[in-house]
Motif scaffolding. Structure first.
Motif, PDB file in Angstrom:
ATOM      1  N   MET A   1       0.832  -1.192   0.000  1.00 27.31           N
ATOM      2  CA  MET A   1       0.000   0.000   0.000  1.00 27.31           C
ATOM      3  C   MET A   1       0.875   1.254   0.000  1.00 27.31           C
ATOM      4  O   MET A   1       0.611   2.184  -0.729  1.00 27.31           O
ATOM      5  N   ASP A   2       1.933   1.249   0.815  1.00 30.57           N
ATOM      6  CA  ASP A   2       2.785   2.438   0.907  1.00 30.57           C
ATOM      7  C   ASP A   2       3.603   2.666  -0.352  1.00 30.57           C
ATOM      8  O   ASP A   2       3.809   3.808  -0.752  1.00 30.57           O
ATOM      9  N   THR A   3       4.060   1.603  -0.990  1.00 31.07           N
ATOM     10  CA  THR A   3       4.929   1.749  -2.150  1.00 31.07           C
ATOM     11  C   THR A   3       4.185   2.221  -3.386  1.00 31.07           C
ATOM     12  O   THR A   3       4.659   3.092  -4.111  1.00 31.07           O
ATOM     13  N   LEU A   4       3.019   1.695  -3.637  1.00 33.35           N
ATOM     14  CA  LEU A   4       2.300   1.992  -4.868  1.00 33.35           C
ATOM     15  C   LEU A   4       0.860   2.402  -4.607  1.00 33.35           C
ATOM     16  O   LEU A   4       0.347   3.302  -5.236  1.00 33.35           O
ATOM     17  N   GLY A   5       0.214   1.769  -3.666  1.00 33.63           N
ATOM     18  CA  GLY A   5      -1.226   1.878  -3.493  1.00 33.63           C
ATOM     19  C   GLY A   5      -1.770   3.254  -3.218  1.00 33.63           C
ATOM     20  O   GLY A   5      -2.654   3.728  -3.923  1.00 33.63           O
ATOM     21  N   ARG A   6      -1.265   3.918  -2.198  1.00 32.20           N
ATOM     22  CA  ARG A   6      -1.847   5.208  -1.811  1.00 32.20           C
ATOM     23  C   ARG A   6      -1.771   6.229  -2.939  1.00 32.20           C
ATOM     24  O   ARG A   6      -2.739   6.930  -3.228  1.00 32.20           O
ATOM     25  N   ALA A   7      -0.629   6.312  -3.590  1.00 34.97           N
ATOM     26  CA  ALA A   7      -0.473   7.271  -4.690  1.00 34.97           C
ATOM     27  C   ALA A   7      -1.400   6.928  -5.856  1.00 34.97           C
ATOM     28  O   ALA A   7      -2.018   7.824  -6.447  1.00 34.97           O
ATOM     29  N   GLN A   8      -1.518   5.657  -6.176  1.00 41.83           N
ATOM     30  CA  GLN A   8      -2.390   5.256  -7.277  1.00 41.83           C
ATOM     31  C   GLN A   8      -3.863   5.489  -6.915  1.00 41.83           C
ATOM     32  O   GLN A   8      -4.651   5.903  -7.764  1.00 41.83           O
ATOM     33  N   LEU A   9      -4.233   5.231  -5.680  1.00 37.18           N
ATOM     34  CA  LEU A   9      -5.614   5.477  -5.262  1.00 37.18           C
ATOM     35  C   LEU A   9      -5.941   6.957  -5.369  1.00 37.18           C
ATOM     36  O   LEU A   9      -7.047   7.323  -5.783  1.00 37.18           O
ATOM     37  N   GLU A  10      -5.001   7.825  -5.031  1.00 40.05           N
ATOM     38  CA  GLU A  10      -5.210   9.262  -5.177  1.00 40.05           C
ATOM     39  C   GLU A  10      -5.338   9.644  -6.642  1.00 40.05           C
ATOM     40  O   GLU A  10      -6.175  10.472  -7.003  1.00 40.05           O
ATOM     41  N   ARG A  11      -4.524   9.049  -7.504  1.00 38.45           N
ATOM     42  CA  ARG A  11      -4.600   9.329  -8.948  1.00 38.45           C
ATOM     43  C   ARG A  11      -5.941   8.921  -9.525  1.00 38.45           C
ATOM     44  O   ARG A  11      -6.462   9.587 -10.420  1.00 38.45           O
ATOM     45  N   PHE A  58       7.810  -0.874 -10.527  1.00 38.87           N
ATOM     46  CA  PHE A  58       6.849   0.133 -10.955  1.00 38.87           C
ATOM     47  C   PHE A  58       7.605   1.314 -11.539  1.00 38.87           C
ATOM     48  O   PHE A  58       8.494   1.870 -10.908  1.00 38.87           O
ATOM     49  N   ARG A  59       7.248   1.683 -12.750  1.00 35.43           N
ATOM     50  CA  ARG A  59       7.934   2.767 -13.453  1.00 35.43           C
ATOM     51  C   ARG A  59       7.156   4.087 -13.406  1.00 35.43           C
ATOM     52  O   ARG A  59       7.535   5.048 -14.043  1.00 35.43           O
ATOM     53  N   GLY A  60       6.032   4.110 -12.702  1.00 34.97           N
ATOM     54  CA  GLY A  60       5.271   5.351 -12.565  1.00 34.97           C
ATOM     55  C   GLY A  60       4.066   5.445 -13.470  1.00 34.97           C
ATOM     56  O   GLY A  60       3.177   6.246 -13.228  1.00 34.97           O
ATOM     57  N   ASP A  63       0.557  -0.106 -15.917  1.00 33.86           N
ATOM     58  CA  ASP A  63       0.655  -1.258 -16.799  1.00 33.86           C
ATOM     59  C   ASP A  63      -0.215  -2.330 -16.162  1.00 33.86           C
ATOM     60  O   ASP A  63      -0.817  -2.110 -15.111  1.00 33.86           O
ATOM     61  N   ALA A  64      -0.314  -3.478 -16.792  1.00 35.59           N
ATOM     62  CA  ALA A  64      -1.209  -4.525 -16.279  1.00 35.59           C
ATOM     63  C   ALA A  64      -0.865  -4.915 -14.846  1.00 35.59           C
ATOM     64  O   ALA A  64      -1.756  -5.113 -14.012  1.00 35.59           O
ATOM     65  N   VAL A  65       0.409  -5.000 -14.543  1.00 28.67           N
ATOM     66  CA  VAL A  65       0.833  -5.402 -13.204  1.00 28.67           C
ATOM     67  C   VAL A  65       0.466  -4.339 -12.173  1.00 28.67           C
ATOM     68  O   VAL A  65      -0.116  -4.643 -11.132  1.00 28.67           O
ATOM     69  N   SER A  66       0.779  -3.077 -12.459  1.00 26.91           N
ATOM     70  CA  SER A  66       0.466  -2.032 -11.490  1.00 26.91           C
ATOM     71  C   SER A  66      -1.040  -1.850 -11.337  1.00 26.91           C
ATOM     72  O   SER A  66      -1.518  -1.526 -10.247  1.00 26.91           O
ATOM     73  N   LEU A  67      -1.797  -2.089 -12.411  1.00 27.77           N
ATOM     74  CA  LEU A  67      -3.256  -2.019 -12.302  1.00 27.77           C
ATOM     75  C   LEU A  67      -3.783  -3.120 -11.390  1.00 27.77           C
ATOM     76  O   LEU A  67      -4.684  -2.888 -10.575  1.00 27.77           O
TER      77      LEU A  67
END
Length: 88
Positions: A1-11, A58-60, A63-67
């Motif tokens: 959640m800290d590495t990718l989740g919170r930022a993506q949820l905000e986006r 994660f490159r920012g 992609d399918a994986v980050s989704l």
């Protein structure tokens, strides 16, 4: 959640296309995985282990994986499966 989740949820709040893509991954998870803390956690651990084995990072950009990872974070948050969060 800290590495990718919170930022993506905000986006997701400002990007309808991202929200739709994550929702598709969440629907696939709803169809295949029991959405409780233990099962979804086990799914995430197995998925993350495979990603480490493949050397994925994660490159920012989505992609399918980050989704898929974002969908896991979203479901976890929405269902209140984290100890420090309540359901949305």
């Amino acid at each position: 959640m800290d590495t990718l989740g919170r930022a993506q949820l905000e986006r997701m709040a400002g990007e309808p296309g991202l929200l739709a893509a994550v929702d598709q991954h969440a629907a696939a998870l709803r169809d295949t995985v029991v959405l409780d803390r233990e099962t979804l956690g086990d799914y995430l651990l197995g998925f993350a282990d495979e990603l480490r084995h493949l050397g994925w990072t994660f490159r920012g950009e989505p992609d399918a994986v980050s989704l898929r990872l974002t969908a896991i974070c979203w479901l976890t948050h929405e269902l209140g499966l984290l100890a420090d969060e309540s359901p949305a």
